[in-house]
Design a protein around this motif. Structure first.
Motif, PDB file in Angstrom:
ATOM      1  N   PHE A  93       0.817  -1.217   0.000  1.00 49.27           N
ATOM      2  CA  PHE A  93       0.000   0.000   0.000  1.00 49.27           C
ATOM      3  C   PHE A  93       0.851   1.268   0.000  1.00 49.27           C
ATOM      4  O   PHE A  93       0.345   2.345   0.290  1.00 49.27           O
ATOM      5  CB  PHE A  93      -0.906   0.022   1.237  1.00 49.27           C
ATOM      6  CG  PHE A  93      -2.059  -0.942   1.187  1.00 49.27           C
ATOM      7  CD1 PHE A  93      -3.148  -0.699   0.370  1.00 49.27           C
ATOM      8  CD2 PHE A  93      -2.048  -2.096   1.956  1.00 49.27           C
ATOM      9  CE1 PHE A  93      -4.229  -1.577   0.331  1.00 49.27           C
ATOM     10  CE2 PHE A  93      -3.120  -2.976   1.936  1.00 49.27           C
ATOM     11  CZ  PHE A  93      -4.207  -2.722   1.107  1.00 49.27           C
ATOM     12  N   SER A  94       2.112   1.156  -0.326  1.00 53.00           N
ATOM     13  CA  SER A  94       3.025   2.293  -0.177  1.00 53.00           C
ATOM     14  C   SER A  94       2.669   3.472  -1.074  1.00 53.00           C
ATOM     15  O   SER A  94       3.045   4.613  -0.781  1.00 53.00           O
ATOM     16  CB  SER A  94       4.467   1.854  -0.437  1.00 53.00           C
ATOM     17  OG  SER A  94       4.611   1.329  -1.752  1.00 53.00           O
ATOM     18  N   GLN A  95       1.947   3.224  -2.176  1.00 52.31           N
ATOM     19  CA  GLN A  95       1.565   4.312  -3.081  1.00 52.31           C
ATOM     20  C   GLN A  95       0.053   4.364  -3.316  1.00 52.31           C
ATOM     21  O   GLN A  95      -0.405   5.024  -4.235  1.00 52.31           O
ATOM     22  CB  GLN A  95       2.287   4.151  -4.421  1.00 52.31           C
ATOM     23  CG  GLN A  95       3.807   4.300  -4.325  1.00 52.31           C
ATOM     24  CD  GLN A  95       4.487   4.124  -5.669  1.00 52.31           C
ATOM     25  OE1 GLN A  95       4.245   3.148  -6.372  1.00 52.31           O
ATOM     26  NE2 GLN A  95       5.334   5.073  -6.034  1.00 52.31           N
ATOM     27  N   SER A  96      -0.693   3.735  -2.451  1.00 53.37           N
ATOM     28  CA  SER A  96      -2.129   3.552  -2.697  1.00 53.37           C
ATOM     29  C   SER A  96      -2.965   4.787  -2.386  1.00 53.37           C
ATOM     30  O   SER A  96      -2.653   5.568  -1.480  1.00 53.37           O
ATOM     31  CB  SER A  96      -2.658   2.398  -1.844  1.00 53.37           C
ATOM     32  OG  SER A  96      -1.967   1.206  -2.114  1.00 53.37           O
ATOM     33  N   TYR A  97      -4.069   4.896  -3.121  1.00 54.34           N
ATOM     34  CA  TYR A  97      -5.142   5.841  -2.826  1.00 54.34           C
ATOM     35  C   TYR A  97      -6.308   5.055  -2.229  1.00 54.34           C
ATOM     36  O   TYR A  97      -6.538   3.898  -2.584  1.00 54.34           O
ATOM     37  CB  TYR A  97      -5.583   6.578  -4.097  1.00 54.34           C
ATOM     38  CG  TYR A  97      -4.522   7.538  -4.584  1.00 54.34           C
ATOM     39  CD1 TYR A  97      -4.594   8.893  -4.289  1.00 54.34           C
ATOM     40  CD2 TYR A  97      -3.433   7.076  -5.319  1.00 54.34           C
ATOM     41  CE1 TYR A  97      -3.613   9.771  -4.718  1.00 54.34           C
ATOM     42  CE2 TYR A  97      -2.441   7.948  -5.746  1.00 54.34           C
ATOM     43  CZ  TYR A  97      -2.528   9.296  -5.439  1.00 54.34           C
ATOM     44  OH  TYR A  97      -1.544  10.157  -5.844  1.00 54.34           O
ATOM     45  N   PHE A  98      -7.032   5.702  -1.322  1.00 52.15           N
ATOM     46  CA  PHE A  98      -8.110   5.031  -0.606  1.00 52.15           C
ATOM     47  C   PHE A  98      -9.425   5.769  -0.840  1.00 52.15           C
ATOM     48  O   PHE A  98      -9.499   6.989  -0.674  1.00 52.15           O
ATOM     49  CB  PHE A  98      -7.806   4.975   0.887  1.00 52.15           C
ATOM     50  CG  PHE A  98      -6.630   4.094   1.219  1.00 52.15           C
ATOM     51  CD1 PHE A  98      -6.823   2.768   1.563  1.00 52.15           C
ATOM     52  CD2 PHE A  98      -5.340   4.595   1.149  1.00 52.15           C
ATOM     53  CE1 PHE A  98      -5.745   1.954   1.848  1.00 52.15           C
ATOM     54  CE2 PHE A  98      -4.252   3.788   1.427  1.00 52.15           C
ATOM     55  CZ  PHE A  98      -4.453   2.458   1.778  1.00 52.15           C
TER      56      PHE A  98
END
Length: 319
Positions: A93-98
């Motif tokens: 999830f180091s570059q994830s958008y939520f």
């Protein structure tokens, strides 16, 4: 199998966008939709399903890097699921958008049934002191913040990202229904009577389903007290999920998207209790259209992020 091949097989899934629903009515497809079914049908029909210890339901991930799950209703259920998923080694999830996605209530002075609202601020309704109105000063507020929660009771989401989400989706063709249109006419406020629209404002989460004009005014008072935008959506999870993310990944890539399925108070001709427990045929219409509208609006942003991943993978800020 070689060591290198084994390592490649076990490589965490690089998540570009994670979609968080709070509840589903039944199955993820083929029946009455809740908060996740339309997301599932759009992104996860052929997706991989992974069980996560501590999460309420499996996580689905497609080949484009879009993942999603139903976290559970309320602050405890949703945040504990989110934490379990975030810390699970199956995902990167180091570059994830939520995308926090769900339904909520709306003040009739601010919007209407089937609106879709992007959260600019997330506020915790519960972290404070309350007392009965007749035990305080007449006409004064019956809430004050509790010291020590300053960093977790309110989150401002990334204004640049919220503005982008709104600009991408503000003209989305929203669905409506005759039953919702008729129900709106019970309210005198112009905002309550208009057609559904995409809007922006503060989302307030409380484990108590607060309701009625007095508590709606209190929610607006809390928003003003915390320096946030006008209160637009009453919900049960956003600020808790934001706290989990703030401890691990930060909140710069968090979006909160809520569809209005009810007014947060009755019309002038009904009591609050009558509105909370309506007689047969007196419920608000538009639930089916609203959960569809959420994905119509949110899908534009999910698709944009995935399609233009090179512009988003290192974060998003206003140019």
């Amino acid at each position: 199998m070689s060591v290198s091949a084994l390592g490649a097989q076990n490589k965490p899934i690089k998540v570009k966008v994670f979609i968080a629903g709070m509840f589903e009515i039944g199955a993820n497809q083929g029946d009455k939709p809740g908060e996740f079914q339309h997301w599932f049908e759009r992104y996860f029909i052929d997706a991989q399903s992974m069980d996560v210890a501590g999460a309420l339901t499996p996580v689905f991930c497609n080949k484009s890097g879009v993942c999603g799950s139903v976290l559970g209703m309320g602050k405890v259920a949703s945040s504990s699921s989110m934490q379990a998923i975030i810390l699970n080694s199956q995902f990167d999830f180091s570059q994830s958008y939520f995308m926090i996605s769900g339904v909520g209530g709306i003040p009739p002075s601010q919007g209407t049934i089937a609106d879709v609202n992007w959260g600019s601020w997330l506020i915790d309704y519960d972290l404070g002191h309350r007392w009965m109105p007749d035990e305080g000063e007449p006409g004064s507020a019956v809430f004050m913040p509790r010291q020590g929660y300053e960093d977790i009771r309110v989150y401002q989401l990334n204004p640049a990202l919220v503005n982008l989400a709104f600009s991408l989706s503000k003209d989305a063709p929203l669905k409506d229904s005759a039953s919702a249109q008729a129900y709106r006419m019970r309210y005198p406020e112009p905002q309550a009577r208009r057609k559904p629209a995409v809007t922006v404002g503060t989302h307030i989460a409380g484990d108590t389903f607060f309701h009625g004009p007095g508590l709606s005014a209190e929610a607006q008072y809390i928003s003003e007290l915390y320096g946030a935008d006008d209160y637009m959506i009453a919900e049960m999870e956003g600020v808790a999920i934001a706290q989990v993310l703030s401890r691990t990944l930060g909140t710069d890539r968090v979006l909160s998207l809520r569809g209005a399925v009810n007014f947060d108070q009755g019309n002038p001709n009904e009591t609050t209790l009558a509105h909370l427990d309506p007689a047969p045929g007196e419920t608000a219409g538009g639930f089916a259209e609203t959960v569809d509208n959420i994905v119509i609006v949110g899908g534009k942003v999910v698709d944009h992020i995935v399609t233009h991943w090179a512009d988003f993978k290192d974060g998003y800020a206003a140019e």
